[in-house]
Each structure stands twice: as structure tokens, then as C-alpha cells.
Design an enzyme around this catalytic site. Structure first.
Site, PDB file in Angstrom:
ATOM      1  N   ASP A   1       0.850  -1.197   0.000  1.00 47.74           N
ATOM      2  CA  ASP A   1       0.000   0.000   0.000  1.00 47.74           C
ATOM      3  C   ASP A   1       0.888   1.251   0.000  1.00 47.74           C
ATOM      4  OD1 ASP A   1      -3.224   0.505   0.938  1.00 47.74           O
ATOM      5  OD2 ASP A   1      -1.830   2.196   1.088  1.00 47.74           O
ATOM      6  N   ILE A   2       0.516   2.215  -0.817  1.00 44.31           N
ATOM      7  CA  ILE A   2       1.333   3.429  -0.950  1.00 44.31           C
ATOM      8  C   ILE A   2       1.312   4.278   0.336  1.00 44.31           C
ATOM      9  CG2 ILE A   2      -0.394   5.045  -1.910  1.00 44.31           C
ATOM     10  CD1 ILE A   2       1.736   5.696  -4.104  1.00 44.31           C
TER      11      ILE A   2
ATOM     12  N   ASN B   1     -12.933  -3.091   2.374  1.00 43.72           N
ATOM     13  CA  ASN B   1     -13.886  -1.984   2.441  1.00 43.72           C
ATOM     14  C   ASN B   1     -14.856  -2.121   1.274  1.00 43.72           C
ATOM     15  OD1 ASN B   1     -12.770  -0.618   4.713  1.00 43.72           O
ATOM     16  ND2 ASN B   1     -11.133   0.178   3.412  1.00 43.72           N
TER      17      ASN B   1
ATOM     18  N   GLU C   1     -12.017   3.431  -1.541  1.00 38.26           N
ATOM     19  CA  GLU C   1     -11.479   4.527  -2.344  1.00 38.26           C
ATOM     20  C   GLU C   1     -11.284   4.090  -3.798  1.00 38.26           C
ATOM     21  OE1 GLU C   1      -7.201   6.866  -2.497  1.00 38.26           O
ATOM     22  OE2 GLU C   1      -7.634   5.571  -0.795  1.00 38.26           O
TER      23      GLU C   1
ATOM     24  N   HIS D   1     -10.269  -5.441  -3.309  1.00 37.98           N
ATOM     25  CA  HIS D   1      -8.932  -5.725  -2.773  1.00 37.98           C
ATOM     26  C   HIS D   1      -9.038  -6.092  -1.308  1.00 37.98           C
ATOM     27  CE1 HIS D   1      -9.752  -1.405  -2.671  1.00 37.98           C
ATOM     28  NE2 HIS D   1      -9.077  -1.349  -1.517  1.00 37.98           N
TER      29      HIS D   1
ATOM     30  N   HIS E   1      -7.020  -5.833   2.104  1.00 39.22           N
ATOM     31  CA  HIS E   1      -5.883  -5.246   2.822  1.00 39.22           C
ATOM     32  C   HIS E   1      -5.330  -6.314   3.768  1.00 39.22           C
ATOM     33  CE1 HIS E   1      -6.805  -0.834   2.169  1.00 39.22           C
ATOM     34  NE2 HIS E   1      -7.994  -1.356   1.890  1.00 39.22           N
TER      35      HIS E   1
HETATM   36  P1  5GP Z   1      -9.697   1.288   0.018  1.00 44.63           P
HETATM   37  O1  5GP Z   1      -9.912   2.550   0.789  1.00 44.63           O
HETATM   38  O2  5GP Z   1     -10.266   1.370  -1.379  1.00 44.63           O
HETATM   39  O3  5GP Z   1     -10.120   0.055   0.756  1.00 44.63           O
HETATM   40  O4  5GP Z   1      -8.134   1.138  -0.101  1.00 44.63           O
HETATM   41  C1  5GP Z   1      -7.401   1.661  -1.150  1.00 44.63           C
HETATM   42  C2  5GP Z   1      -5.945   1.610  -0.744  1.00 44.63           C
HETATM   43  O5  5GP Z   1      -5.163   1.783  -1.898  1.00 44.63           O
HETATM   44  C3  5GP Z   1      -5.547   2.722   0.238  1.00 44.63           C
HETATM   45  O6  5GP Z   1      -5.034   2.154   1.432  1.00 44.63           O
HETATM   46  C4  5GP Z   1      -4.507   3.530  -0.521  1.00 44.63           C
HETATM   47  O7  5GP Z   1      -3.433   3.983   0.285  1.00 44.63           O
HETATM   48  C5  5GP Z   1      -4.041   2.552  -1.586  1.00 44.63           C
HETATM   49  N1  5GP Z   1      -3.632   3.201  -2.835  1.00 44.63           N
HETATM   50  C6  5GP Z   1      -4.277   4.199  -3.482  1.00 44.63           C
HETATM   51  N2  5GP Z   1      -3.620   4.549  -4.604  1.00 44.63           N
HETATM   52  C7  5GP Z   1      -2.520   3.745  -4.646  1.00 44.63           C
HETATM   53  C8  5GP Z   1      -1.439   3.647  -5.588  1.00 44.63           C
HETATM   54  O8  5GP Z   1      -1.357   4.353  -6.585  1.00 44.63           O
HETATM   55  N3  5GP Z   1      -0.493   2.705  -5.310  1.00 44.63           N
HETATM   56  C9  5GP Z   1      -0.562   1.896  -4.202  1.00 44.63           C
HETATM   57  N4  5GP Z   1       0.440   1.014  -4.037  1.00 44.63           N
HETATM   58  N5  5GP Z   1      -1.565   1.967  -3.316  1.00 44.63           N
HETATM   59  C10 5GP Z   1      -2.531   2.884  -3.532  1.00 44.63           C
END
Ligand code: 5GP
Length: 113
Positions: A31-32, A88, A96, A101, A103
Site C-alpha cells: 500500500d502506498i 472496504n 477509495e 482488494h 488489505h
Molecule cells: P480502500 O480505501 O479502497 O479500501 O483502499 C485503497 C488503498 O489503496 C488505500 O489504502 C490507498 O493507500 C491505496 N492506494 C491508493 N492509490 C494507490 C497507488 O497508486 N499505489 C498503491 N500502491 N496503493 C494505492
């Protein structure tokens, strides 16, 4: 939710990411913005926009995602101390990226949810 599917670009290696594992079905990358010392994402290569969209035909894929999450947790030495899997789904959960996915978080004692 973001309109552009950045995960698809990571899977196709069109943009960089710290890819930990990839096969014909799944891609795993760090995760970034990590929320724990170990934080990676297990992503199906095909687009499933959210958990709501999984179908019976995806059952082997979902099992594979779980299996890869567990295998990598072991490889990262967080399996005995413990780790958390998190999905999520949609706005109230804070999804987001519009691409399913899992985590995987660990490497420290996580706050209770
Ligand atoms: P969500 O909120 O959709 O469950 O999680 C999305 C995750 O993707 C977040 O934890 C966010 O930090 C990660 N993320 C968003 N954009 C990028 C990216 O460009 N590269 C990587 N490696 N992770 C990302």
C-alpha cells in the site's frame, strides 16, 4: 470513489508499485500509504468493482486471494504475531478504489475495531 482504476494500471505494470507477488489471477503490492508496518493489498487481476459484485463463479478466485494473503503473511513473518484482513465495500466503509482488494495489515498490535 475514484473513476480511474489505478489498480488496473499497477496490474498491467503501466505505473510503478512495489509488487510482492503476481500470477495469472492476482497481483499483490504494498500500500502506498501504509497504515501498519506491513500493509499490502491482494487484488484480483480482473476487475470486480466491490465485494457486492462477487459471483459464485469467483469462488476459486476468492479462495486463491485468501490463500495468497496467508502465504505472504507467513513470508513476512507476521502470521504468528497476527495480522488483519480487511475489505472496504462502498462509501460508508471508505472504499477509495473501485476494484476489489483485501488489505493485509500487521507488524504491530493493531487497534481493535
Ligand atoms: P480502500 O480505501 O479502497 O479500501 O483502499 C485503497 C488503498 O489503496 C488505500 O489504502 C490507498 O493507500 C491505496 N492506494 C491508493 N492509490 C494507490 C497507488 O497508486 N499505489 C498503491 N500502491 N496503493 C494505492
Amino acid at each position: 470513489m475514484k473513476k480511474n482504476n489505478i489498480f488496473k494500471k499497477i496490474i498491467k505494470k503501466e505505473i510503478p508499485a512495489d509488487i510482492l507477488y503476481q500470477d495469472s489471477k492476482v497481483t499483490v503490492f504494498s500500500d502506498i500509504k501504509p497504515k501498519a508496518p506491513i500493509h499490502f493489498l491482494v487484488v484480483p487481476n480482473k476487475v470486480i468493482s466491490s465485494l457486492n459484485e462477487i459471483q459464485k463463479k469467483d469462488k476459486n478466485l476468492i479462495f486463491h486471494m485468501l490463500n495468497i494473503a496467508i502465504t505472504l503473511a507467513k513470508k513476512k513473518n507476521i502470521s504468528s504475531t497476527g495480522y488483519r484482513l480487511l475489505i472496504n465495500c462502498n462509501q460508508h466503509a471508505g472504499q477509495e478504489i473501485n476494484h476489489l482488494h483485501i488489505h493485509v495489515l500487521g507488524g504491530k498490535k493493531l487497534k481493535s475495531i
